[in-house]
Design a protein around this motif. Structure first.
Motif, PDB file in Angstrom:
ATOM      1  N   ASP A   1     -54.862 -30.963  20.783  1.00 16.18           N
ATOM      2  CA  ASP A   1     -54.554 -29.645  20.284  1.00 16.18           C
ATOM      3  C   ASP A   1     -53.043 -29.435  20.191  1.00 16.18           C
ATOM      4  O   ASP A   1     -52.359 -29.369  21.213  1.00 16.18           O
ATOM      5  N   TRP A   2     -52.553 -29.336  18.966  1.00 14.30           N
ATOM      6  CA  TRP A   2     -51.099 -29.255  18.814  1.00 14.30           C
ATOM      7  C   TRP A   2     -50.530 -27.928  19.308  1.00 14.30           C
ATOM      8  O   TRP A   2     -49.382 -27.828  19.683  1.00 14.30           O
ATOM      9  N   GLU A   3     -51.338 -26.931  19.279  1.00 19.63           N
ATOM     10  CA  GLU A   3     -50.936 -25.632  19.795  1.00 19.63           C
ATOM     11  C   GLU A   3     -50.517 -25.743  21.265  1.00 19.63           C
ATOM     12  O   GLU A   3     -49.505 -25.188  21.694  1.00 19.63           O
ATOM     13  N   THR A   4     -51.308 -26.510  22.026  1.00 19.35           N
ATOM     14  CA  THR A   4     -50.998 -26.714  23.442  1.00 19.35           C
ATOM     15  C   THR A   4     -49.681 -27.467  23.592  1.00 19.35           C
ATOM     16  O   THR A   4     -48.848 -27.127  24.440  1.00 19.35           O
TER      17      THR A   4
ATOM     18  N   GLN B   1     -46.882 -25.151  22.844  1.00 19.82           N
ATOM     19  CA  GLN B   1     -46.733 -24.175  23.912  1.00 19.82           C
ATOM     20  C   GLN B   1     -46.022 -24.783  25.120  1.00 19.82           C
ATOM     21  O   GLN B   1     -45.136 -24.186  25.720  1.00 19.82           O
ATOM     22  N   LYS B   2     -46.415 -26.017  25.444  1.00 22.80           N
ATOM     23  CA  LYS B   2     -45.795 -26.691  26.590  1.00 22.80           C
ATOM     24  C   LYS B   2     -44.309 -26.918  26.361  1.00 22.80           C
ATOM     25  O   LYS B   2     -43.511 -26.839  27.295  1.00 22.80           O
ATOM     26  N   ARG B   3     -43.948 -27.188  25.136  1.00 22.38           N
ATOM     27  CA  ARG B   3     -42.525 -27.384  24.837  1.00 22.38           C
ATOM     28  C   ARG B   3     -41.743 -26.094  25.092  1.00 22.38           C
ATOM     29  O   ARG B   3     -40.650 -26.122  25.635  1.00 22.38           O
ATOM     30  N   LEU B   4     -42.326 -24.980  24.670  1.00 19.89           N
ATOM     31  CA  LEU B   4     -41.637 -23.706  24.875  1.00 19.89           C
ATOM     32  C   LEU B   4     -41.530 -23.371  26.353  1.00 19.89           C
ATOM     33  O   LEU B   4     -40.521 -22.838  26.820  1.00 19.89           O
TER      34      LEU B   4
ATOM     35  N   VAL C   1     -41.285 -21.896  17.516  1.00 21.71           N
ATOM     36  CA  VAL C   1     -41.710 -23.292  17.583  1.00 21.71           C
ATOM     37  C   VAL C   1     -40.479 -24.187  17.582  1.00 21.71           C
ATOM     38  O   VAL C   1     -39.504 -23.912  16.873  1.00 21.71           O
ATOM     39  N   ILE C   2     -40.526 -25.246  18.379  1.00 20.26           N
ATOM     40  CA  ILE C   2     -39.489 -26.263  18.317  1.00 20.26           C
ATOM     41  C   ILE C   2     -40.175 -27.574  17.942  1.00 20.26           C
ATOM     42  O   ILE C   2     -40.966 -28.114  18.711  1.00 20.26           O
ATOM     43  N   GLY C   3     -39.910 -28.031  16.748  1.00 19.02           N
ATOM     44  CA  GLY C   3     -40.551 -29.257  16.282  1.00 19.02           C
ATOM     45  C   GLY C   3     -39.794 -30.484  16.747  1.00 19.02           C
ATOM     46  O   GLY C   3     -38.598 -30.417  17.039  1.00 19.02           O
TER      47      GLY C   3
ATOM     48  N   GLU D   1     -45.140 -35.631  11.737  1.00 19.72           N
ATOM     49  CA  GLU D   1     -46.419 -35.628  11.010  1.00 19.72           C
ATOM     50  C   GLU D   1     -47.359 -34.549  11.542  1.00 19.72           C
ATOM     51  O   GLU D   1     -48.160 -34.020  10.783  1.00 19.72           O
ATOM     52  N   ARG D   2     -47.260 -34.285  12.828  1.00 19.19           N
ATOM     53  CA  ARG D   2     -48.075 -33.211  13.389  1.00 19.19           C
ATOM     54  C   ARG D   2     -47.336 -31.879  13.346  1.00 19.19           C
ATOM     55  O   ARG D   2     -47.927 -30.829  13.125  1.00 19.19           O
ATOM     56  N   ASP D   3     -46.034 -31.944  13.579  1.00 18.24           N
ATOM     57  CA  ASP D   3     -45.269 -30.698  13.681  1.00 18.24           C
ATOM     58  C   ASP D   3     -45.121 -29.959  12.348  1.00 18.24           C
ATOM     59  O   ASP D   3     -45.199 -28.741  12.316  1.00 18.24           O
TER      60      ASP D   3
END
Ligand code: NAG
Ligand code: NAG
Ligand code: NAG
Length: 353
Positions: A83-86, A89-92, A276-278, A284-286
């Motif tokens: 899940d890319w949302e997770t 979120q973890k990055r933030l 968001v921080i890509g 490819e996902r970001d």
């Protein structure tokens, strides 16, 4: 011809001459001090891009995502593929945790200055702010947003540094608070290599100041052996970047330093609350995730990313840093430590020890 009309003609001719001279002088001046053209894509790393017609774009975006075996091989360590949302979120969460760490305070905080606001591009129509981080595929994002916007606005310029009116400042603060905000990072040292290659090895023809002004100034101050007559070497560049006393040179170089100052200095990630921080390594996902989060995935798509192009290349990093003194690399790391910690990039022990 009466003497009077003669005099008029000479006067006219003289005036034209002056205008020409002034223009020549001004263009010379402007070519050095104007904003750096944005060529972050870099020829060697350019991604293929086709301006999509709105309808193709939609079908492209809705193509089912292909399964990939290794979603992220960056130096940031394994990132769960699901899940890319997770992940986002973890990055933030990591950013806000590192921002609170008082040990790193002066490496993670920066004032939201004119310098920062100047690099933020605005798409008012869709309420999007994009902070540019050179050498991280920014050209592609700008093209995406140009398609979206029709044109670019950089009306943030100058607002932070006092602004002309109170009203303008209100606008700027409300944008920072309410718009969707994002930027992209990549491994900090790989980014420096990319900047060095692009600005000092490839010698961009339309940016002669890197070769003629900036490189000689760095060499004068940081080259150990004056006898050498080669152009700027990575070693000189690293010594300059790691020197806490480099400020005077930075001032002399003006806005050109955006290609090598920290992400902290460019985007103020602890002081602006980004949505968001890509990561370049997992673009490819970001990229689709960012478009979706910004609510524009039905309007535009990110250009096709050739496979492998965004992956971290440790061999390359080792190659560039081989032969550079440990002390210089440690000083460089000391300066960029905030960037490594905030965005979860692993400390490059293989270079430091
Ligand atoms: C703060 O950062 C330092 C340096 O990276 C680290 O050693 C320390 O564990 C961090 N503290 C917290 C509370 O995370
Ligand atoms: C951060 O602060 C420490 C001491 O508090 C200082 O030694 C260091 O040079 C500072 N770093 C920067 C980038 O200003
Ligand atoms: C990594 O960098 C090395 C050295 O520059 C290069 O030879 C190699 O092809 C690169 N690997 C990839 C996968 O791009």
């Amino acid at each position: 011809m009466t003497p009077d009309t003669m005099r008029h003609r000479w006067l006219l001719l003289g005036a034209c001459g002056w205008v020409l001279l002034i223009l020549m002088f001004a263009s010379k001046f402007i070519s050095f001090s104007s904003r750096v053209p944005d060529d972050y894509g870099g020829k060697s790393e350019s991604l293929s891009w086709t301006v999509p017609a709105t309808k193709d774009v939609k079908s492209q975006v809705q193509e089912p995502e292909r399964k990939r075996t290794k979603p992220n091989q960056g130096p940031e360590g394994p990132v769960e593929g699901g899940d890319w949302e997770t992940v986002a979120q973890k990055r933030l969460e990591l950013v806000s945790a590192v921002c609170r760490n008082s040990t790193l305070k002066n490496l993670t905080h920066t004032p939201i200055s004119k310098f920062v606001l100047d690099r933020i591009f605005v798409c008012d129509k869709h309420k999007i702010l994009f902070c540019q981080t050179p050498k991280v595929g920014n050209t592609q994002w700008k093209k995406v947003l140009i398609v979206l916007n029709g044109k670019w606005q950089s009306d943030f310029v100058g607002v932070a540094s006092g602004g002309d009116t109170v009203h303008e400042c209100c606008v700027c603060v409300s944008r920072l608070n309410t718009y969707f905000k994002f930027f992209i990072v990549r491994d900090p040292f790989e980014r420096l290599i990319s900047a060095f290659k692009d600005k000092f090895l490839q010698n961009p023809r339309f940016e002669p100041w890197y070769k003629h002004d900036i490189a000689p100034a760095i060499i004068r101050k940081y080259r150990k052996s004056r006898a050498e007559a080669t152009g700027l070497r990575f070693e000189d560049f690293i010594r300059y970047l790691g020197d806490p006393g480099r400020r005077r040179l930075d001032q002399q170089f003006g806005d050109h330093i955006i290609h090598w100052v920290t992400y902290v200095e460019l985007c103020a990630p602890c002081d602006v609350k980004y949505s968001v921080i890509g990561h370049h390594e997992s673009l490819e996902r970001d990229a689709p995730y960012i478009l979706k989060a910004a609510g524009i995935d039905h309007l535009v798509s990110y250009p096709t990313i050739p496979p492998g192009i965004t992956l971290y290349n440790r061999t390359k990093v080792e190659k560039y840093f081989s032969g550079i003194g440990k002390r210089d690399i440690r000083r460089l790391y000391a300066r960029f430590q905030g960037d490594f910690s905030l965005f979860g990039y692993r400390k490059p022990d293989f270079l430091l020890n």
